[in-house]
Design an enzyme around this catalytic site. Structure first.
Site, PDB file in Angstrom:
ATOM      1  N   ASP A  26       0.873  -1.310  -0.093  1.00  0.00           N
ATOM      2  CA  ASP A  26       0.016  -0.133  -0.115  1.00  0.00           C
ATOM      3  C   ASP A  26       0.899   1.130  -0.052  1.00  0.00           C
ATOM      4  O   ASP A  26       2.107   1.097  -0.285  1.00  0.00           O
ATOM      5  CB  ASP A  26      -0.901  -0.040   1.159  1.00  0.00           C
ATOM      6  CG  ASP A  26      -0.430   0.144   2.804  1.00  0.00           C
ATOM      7  OD1 ASP A  26       0.798   0.228   2.703  1.00  0.00           O
ATOM      8  OD2 ASP A  26      -1.189   0.367   3.629  1.00  0.00           O
ATOM      9  N   CYS A  56       2.889  -3.494   3.939  1.00  0.00           N
ATOM     10  CA  CYS A  56       1.827  -2.180   4.318  1.00  0.00           C
ATOM     11  C   CYS A  56       2.785  -1.744   5.626  1.00  0.00           C
ATOM     12  O   CYS A  56       3.829  -2.082   5.833  1.00  0.00           O
ATOM     13  CB  CYS A  56       0.590  -2.799   4.591  1.00  0.00           C
ATOM     14  SG  CYS A  56       0.391  -3.701   6.098  1.00  0.00           S
ATOM     15  N   THR A  75       2.133  -2.060   8.775  1.00  0.00           N
ATOM     16  CA  THR A  75       2.540  -2.831  10.010  1.00  0.00           C
ATOM     17  C   THR A  75       2.790  -4.348   9.344  1.00  0.00           C
ATOM     18  O   THR A  75       3.360  -5.218  10.046  1.00  0.00           O
ATOM     19  CB  THR A  75       1.462  -2.922  10.996  1.00  0.00           C
ATOM     20  OG1 THR A  75       0.145  -3.400  10.284  1.00  0.00           O
ATOM     21  CG2 THR A  75       1.387  -1.821  11.704  1.00  0.00           C
ATOM     22  N   HIS A 112       8.395 -24.229   8.292  1.00  0.00           N
ATOM     23  CA  HIS A 112       7.183 -25.066   9.133  1.00  0.00           C
ATOM     24  C   HIS A 112       6.006 -25.108   8.479  1.00  0.00           C
ATOM     25  O   HIS A 112       4.945 -25.715   8.537  1.00  0.00           O
ATOM     26  CB  HIS A 112       7.155 -24.705  10.466  1.00  0.00           C
ATOM     27  CG  HIS A 112       8.197 -25.075  11.252  1.00  0.00           C
ATOM     28  ND1 HIS A 112       8.172 -25.292  12.709  1.00  0.00           N
ATOM     29  CD2 HIS A 112       9.384 -25.797  10.870  1.00  0.00           C
ATOM     30  CE1 HIS A 112       9.422 -25.836  13.231  1.00  0.00           C
ATOM     31  NE2 HIS A 112      10.164 -26.332  12.032  1.00  0.00           N
ATOM     32  N   HIS A 172       4.923 -31.281   9.613  1.00  0.00           N
ATOM     33  CA  HIS A 172       4.292 -29.932   9.341  1.00  0.00           C
ATOM     34  C   HIS A 172       3.174 -30.040   8.011  1.00  0.00           C
ATOM     35  O   HIS A 172       2.583 -29.291   7.931  1.00  0.00           O
ATOM     36  CB  HIS A 172       5.409 -29.243   8.747  1.00  0.00           C
ATOM     37  CG  HIS A 172       6.298 -28.908   9.864  1.00  0.00           C
ATOM     38  ND1 HIS A 172       6.008 -28.239  11.230  1.00  0.00           N
ATOM     39  CD2 HIS A 172       7.788 -29.504  10.032  1.00  0.00           C
ATOM     40  CE1 HIS A 172       7.140 -28.581  12.126  1.00  0.00           C
ATOM     41  NE2 HIS A 172       8.247 -29.102  11.402  1.00  0.00           N
TER      42      HIS A 172
HETATM   43  C1  RB5 Z   1      -1.978   2.621   6.469  1.00  0.00           C
HETATM   44  O1  RB5 Z   1      -2.035   3.834   7.311  1.00  0.00           O
HETATM   45  C2  RB5 Z   1      -1.766   1.627   7.544  1.00  0.00           C
HETATM   46  O2  RB5 Z   1      -2.987   1.422   8.407  1.00  0.00           O
HETATM   47  C3  RB5 Z   1      -1.350   0.186   6.651  1.00  0.00           C
HETATM   48  O3  RB5 Z   1      -0.492   0.320   6.010  1.00  0.00           O
HETATM   49  C4  RB5 Z   1      -1.259  -1.180   7.595  1.00  0.00           C
HETATM   50  O4  RB5 Z   1      -0.407  -0.712   8.449  1.00  0.00           O
HETATM   51  C5  RB5 Z   1      -2.430  -1.779   8.056  1.00  0.00           C
HETATM   52  O5  RB5 Z   1      -2.442  -2.748   8.682  1.00  0.00           O
END
Ligand code: RB5
Length: 148
Positions: free
Chosen positions: A9, A66, A68, A99, A134
Site C-alpha cells: 500500500d 504495508c 505494519t 514449518h 508440518h
Molecule cells: C496505513 O496507514 C496502515 O493502516 C496500513 O499500511 C497497515 O499498517 C494496515 O495494517
C-alpha cells in the site's frame, strides 16, 4: 528462476521499490503489481492482486508490504491456497517457509528497515518446507473453509 509477485500500500511503497530491486539482484523474476506511486490506497486491493496471482500460479511466491504488515497479511489469507506469513526477522521468515510453507511473505515498512527486510527475504528464499508433520498441519489449514 523464482517468480515473485510483489505489492504494497502507500505505507509500504518506498520499501516495495527497494525490495523489488533487491529481489531482481537475487535473480528472481519480479512482477510488480503496484501501486505505481505513494498515493493513498487500500491494502486489501493490493493483497488481492498478489493473492490471486499466487493462488493461480502455485510455483510462484509473493511479497506484500504495508505499514505494519498486519492488514495486508490478514487480507491475503482470505484466499484459498495462500499462506501469508507476517514476519519480523530472519528467524520468523525461515520458520514461515520451513514449518508453514508460507507462499507469501508479509512485513511492515514502519516496523523493519531495509536491512532486516533483506535478511528476511534471504532466509525465506533459502529455506525449504520441511514437510512431514508440518505437511499434515498445513493440510489442515488448507482444509479450512474461506469466505464462510
Ligand atoms: C496505513 O496507514 C496502515 O493502516 C496500513 O499500511 C497497515 O499498517 C494496515 O495494517
Amino acid at each position: 528462476m523464482k517468480k515473485i509477485y510483489i505489492a504494497s500500500d502507500h505505507a509500504g511503497f518506498e520499501m516495495k521499490e527497494a525490495v523489488r530491486a533487491y529481489l531482481s539482484s537475487k535473480a528472481c523474476e519480479v512482477v510488480d503489481m503496484g501501486p505505481a506511486d505513494a498515493s493513498r490506497v487500500d491494502y486489501p486491493d493490493y493483497a488481492r492482486k498478489v493473492a490471486e496471482a499466487v493462488a493461480t500460479d502455485p510455483a510462484a511466491s509473493g511479497v506484500l508490504i504495508c505499514g505494519t504488515g498486519i492488514g495486508i497479511s490478514m487480507a491475503a489469507n482470505r484466499f484459498k491456497g495462500v499462506r501469508a506469513a507476517l514476519c519480523h526477522d530472519a528467524y520468523t521468515a525461515a520458520m514461515a517457509r520451513g514449518h508453514n510453507d508460507a507462499n507469501v511473505l508479509c512485513f511492515g515498512a514502519r516496523v523493519v528497515g531495509l536491512g532486516v527486510a533483506e535478511s528476511m527475504i534471504d532466509a525465506w528464499l533459502e529455506s525449504a518446507f520441511e514437510g512431514g508433520r508440518h505437511a499434515d498441519r498445513v493440510a489442515k489449514i488448507e482444509a479450512c473453509g474461506v469466505f464462510l
